[in-house]
Design an enzyme around this catalytic site. Structure first.
Site, PDB file in Angstrom:
ATOM      1  N   TYR A  52       1.029  -1.179  -0.174  1.00 43.78           N
ATOM      2  CA  TYR A  52       0.005  -0.045  -0.109  1.00 43.78           C
ATOM      3  C   TYR A  52       0.970   1.149   0.028  1.00 43.78           C
ATOM      4  CZ  TYR A  52      -5.011  -0.247  -0.020  1.00 43.78           C
ATOM      5  OH  TYR A  52      -6.370  -0.481  -0.361  1.00 43.78           O
ATOM      6  N   GLU A  54      -0.532   4.778  -0.667  1.00 46.90           N
ATOM      7  CA  GLU A  54      -1.416   5.906  -0.874  1.00 46.90           C
ATOM      8  C   GLU A  54      -0.322   7.216  -0.559  1.00 46.90           C
ATOM      9  OE1 GLU A  54      -4.954   5.923   1.354  1.00 46.90           O
ATOM     10  OE2 GLU A  54      -5.783   4.359  -0.021  1.00 46.90           O
ATOM     11  N   THR A 224      -2.990   6.234 -22.191  1.00 48.37           N
ATOM     12  CA  THR A 224      -3.111   4.835 -21.622  1.00 48.37           C
ATOM     13  C   THR A 224      -1.275   4.464 -21.557  1.00 48.37           C
ATOM     14  OG1 THR A 224      -3.307   3.997 -23.595  1.00 48.37           O
ATOM     15  CG2 THR A 224      -4.841   4.122 -22.545  1.00 48.37           C
TER      16      THR A 224
HETATM   17  C1  LIG Z   1      -8.123   3.393 -24.902  1.00 50.77           C
HETATM   18  C2  LIG Z   1      -8.553   4.903 -24.623  1.00 50.77           C
HETATM   19  C3  LIG Z   1      -9.034   5.464 -23.381  1.00 50.77           C
HETATM   20  C4  LIG Z   1      -9.042   4.654 -22.067  1.00 50.77           C
HETATM   21  O1  LIG Z   1      -8.616   3.617 -21.728  1.00 50.77           O
HETATM   22  P1  LIG Z   1      -8.686   2.429 -20.532  1.00 50.77           P
HETATM   23  O2  LIG Z   1      -7.456   2.187 -20.132  1.00 50.77           O
HETATM   24  O3  LIG Z   1      -9.344   1.240 -21.277  1.00 50.77           O
HETATM   25  O4  LIG Z   1      -9.670   3.104 -19.630  1.00 50.77           O
HETATM   26  C5  LIG Z   1      -8.992   6.774 -23.237  1.00 50.77           C
HETATM   27  N1  LIG Z   1      -9.199   7.638 -24.347  1.00 50.77           N
HETATM   28  C6  LIG Z   1      -8.852   7.011 -25.543  1.00 50.77           C
HETATM   29  C7  LIG Z   1      -9.091   7.748 -26.771  1.00 50.77           C
HETATM   30  C8  LIG Z   1      -8.722   5.785 -25.705  1.00 50.77           C
HETATM   31  O5  LIG Z   1      -8.550   5.254 -27.028  1.00 50.77           O
END
Ligand SMILES: *Cc1c(COP(=O)(O)O)cnc(C)c1O
Length: 428
Positions: A52, A54, A224
């Site tokens: 953990y 935080e 991401t």
């Molecule tokens: C894939 C994607 C996300 C979010 O990704 P997650 O990790 O699946 O929540 C956000 N914005 C865009 C434009 C994406 O293509």
């Protein structure tokens, strides 16, 4: 690793073995997927999952954080170097949570925001009515031009003038072209709006300078880490140049003007998340180190070459590509002219060992469950080492399968050929 699981849980071990076989013997053309290196995978499965932590490095709510602090500091420093950013927050569990933290930082519920329409390439978190973004904020959607398939910047400007958004989102999940962030900044400045780029998809090619860089123009950038960046599943927030008192509050409660970066930190944790996933943050650090190597530049160049090769070949076969090609890692194909829905194409291609996803196309007349199109991306096959020659073959396979939608035998035969091709390009 799998043996360790099998000793205790053969059901999960079997599922993992099945997935390993699927990934190694079929063509992964989902634009948002990739194959991480063994080092990234090992870090993602390491003991830091036990901890953990935080808070942020040097300032945690828990003891025993010396080593996870090292991991998070490395992840942050490498992310900043990769994107020439002044600030990076590597804690968001996903791209969606990175976006949520940005909205919580800069908006109040009910505020007006502009984002790209989902059927034109936008993401769920850019205002879809079924997502928190569409429920909490008043989203106004912009689109691409019907003839060209490129973002309609004049429409963006007109909608901004009309609706005076507090924030404009750029970036998309199914847009095959580069984005003019400078133009977006000019529009945002006209109406005094915040500008955010969500580069979840093309982040890798932005890091290596092959696509336009949003950091100089945007207040913040979200991404991401698992798509073209080829890291573990997760999210990240970047700032090119930090700002003081971004919300323009004259006398904040704390008695001091806060930096944008500090407000974002406080919105990621405790605003939307609790404890960070330290094993995943360690894996992000490993992936960013990989992304800083010269080989990664070659990789991202090849992603684009592969996508463009596939685009040319499919256009030659008579397919209708949105925007007639691609600048990045993905193609969006409108199948209306060949009379197959996206849903059906996804199903028959999967039966032949080719994984794609059905996708709405701009001005789609079919529902999101059926769709008129498919999206194809090259990041994963490029990671396997495939180049232009294989893209030619793959485009031919796709064309054969889609030309004979009733031919089950053909699909079985092609699946065999694809397994043979895949085994020549093993996943590490
Ligand atoms: C894939 C994607 C996300 C979010 O990704 P997650 O990790 O699946 O929540 C956000 N914005 C865009 C434009 C994406 O293509």
């Amino acid at each position: 690793m799998e043996d360790l699981i099998r000793q205790f849980d053969h059901e999960i071990a079997d599922a993992i073995a099945g997935e390993t076989e699927r990934e190694s013997s079929t063509l992964e053309l989902i634009a948002s997927e990739n194959f991480v290196s063994p080092a990234v995978r090992a870090a993602a499965g390491c003991v830091m999952t036990n901890k953990y932590a935080e808070g942020y490095p040097g300032n945690r709510y828990y003891g025993g954080c010396d080593f996870v602090d090292i991991a998070e500091n490395l992840a942050r420093e490498r992310a900043k170097k990769l994107f020439k950013a002044e600030y990076a927050n590597v804690q968001p569990h996903s791209g969606s949570q990175a976006n949520m933290a940005i909205y919580f930082t800069l908006l109040q519920p009910g505020d007006t925001v502009m984002g790209m329409d989902l059927s034109h390439g936008g993401h769920l978190t850019h205002g879809s009515p079924v997502n928190f973004s569409g429920k909490l904020y008043n989203f106004i959607s912009y689109e691409v031009k019907k003839e060209s398939g490129y973002i309609d910047y004049e429409q963006v400007a007109a909608l901004a003038e009309q609706h005076k958004p507090r924030l404009i989102m750029t970036g998309a999940s199914a847009y095959p072209r580069d984005i003019d962030f400078k133009k977006f900044r000019e529009i945002a400045d006209l109406v005094d709006a915040f500008l955010i780029a969500d580069i979840a998809h093309p982040a890798g090619m932005i890091a290596t300078g092959l696509l336009n860089d949003p950091l100089p123009y945007c207040d913040a950038v979200t991404t991401t880490t698992h798509k073209t960046l080829r890291g573990p599943r997760g999210g990240m927030i970047l700032i090119g140049q930090d700002k003081e008192n971004p919300l323009g509050i004259k006398a904040p409660k704390s008695g001091r003007l806060k930096m944008l970066s500090e407000i974002i930190d406080s919105q990621v944790m405790p605003g939307v998340q609790g404890g960070p996933l330290m094993h995943i943050i360690a894996a992000k650090a490993v992936a960013f180190k990989e992304d800083l190597q010269p080989a990664y530049l070659d990789y991202t160049r090849q992603i684009i070459k592969n996508a463009q090769t596939m685009a040319e070949k499919l256009i030659a076969h008579g397919y209708d590509l949105i925007s007639h090609g691609t600048d990045n890692h993905l193609l969006l194909i409108d199948l209306s002219n060949i009379g197959i829905s996206g849903k059906k194409a996804e199903r028959i291609l999967e039966a032949a060992g080719i994984t794609v996803n059905k996708n709405m196309v701009p001005f789609d007349t079919k529902s999101p469950f059926i769709t008129s199109g498919i999206r194809i991306g090259t990041p994963a096959v490029t990671t396997r080492g495939m180049t232009e020659a294989e893209m030619d073959k793959i485009a031919d396979f796709i064309h054969q399968v889609l030309s004979e939608p009733k031919n089950d035998e053909l699909r079985v035969e092609i699946k065999q050929q694809i397994a043979t091709l895949c085994h020549q390009f093993p996943i590490l």
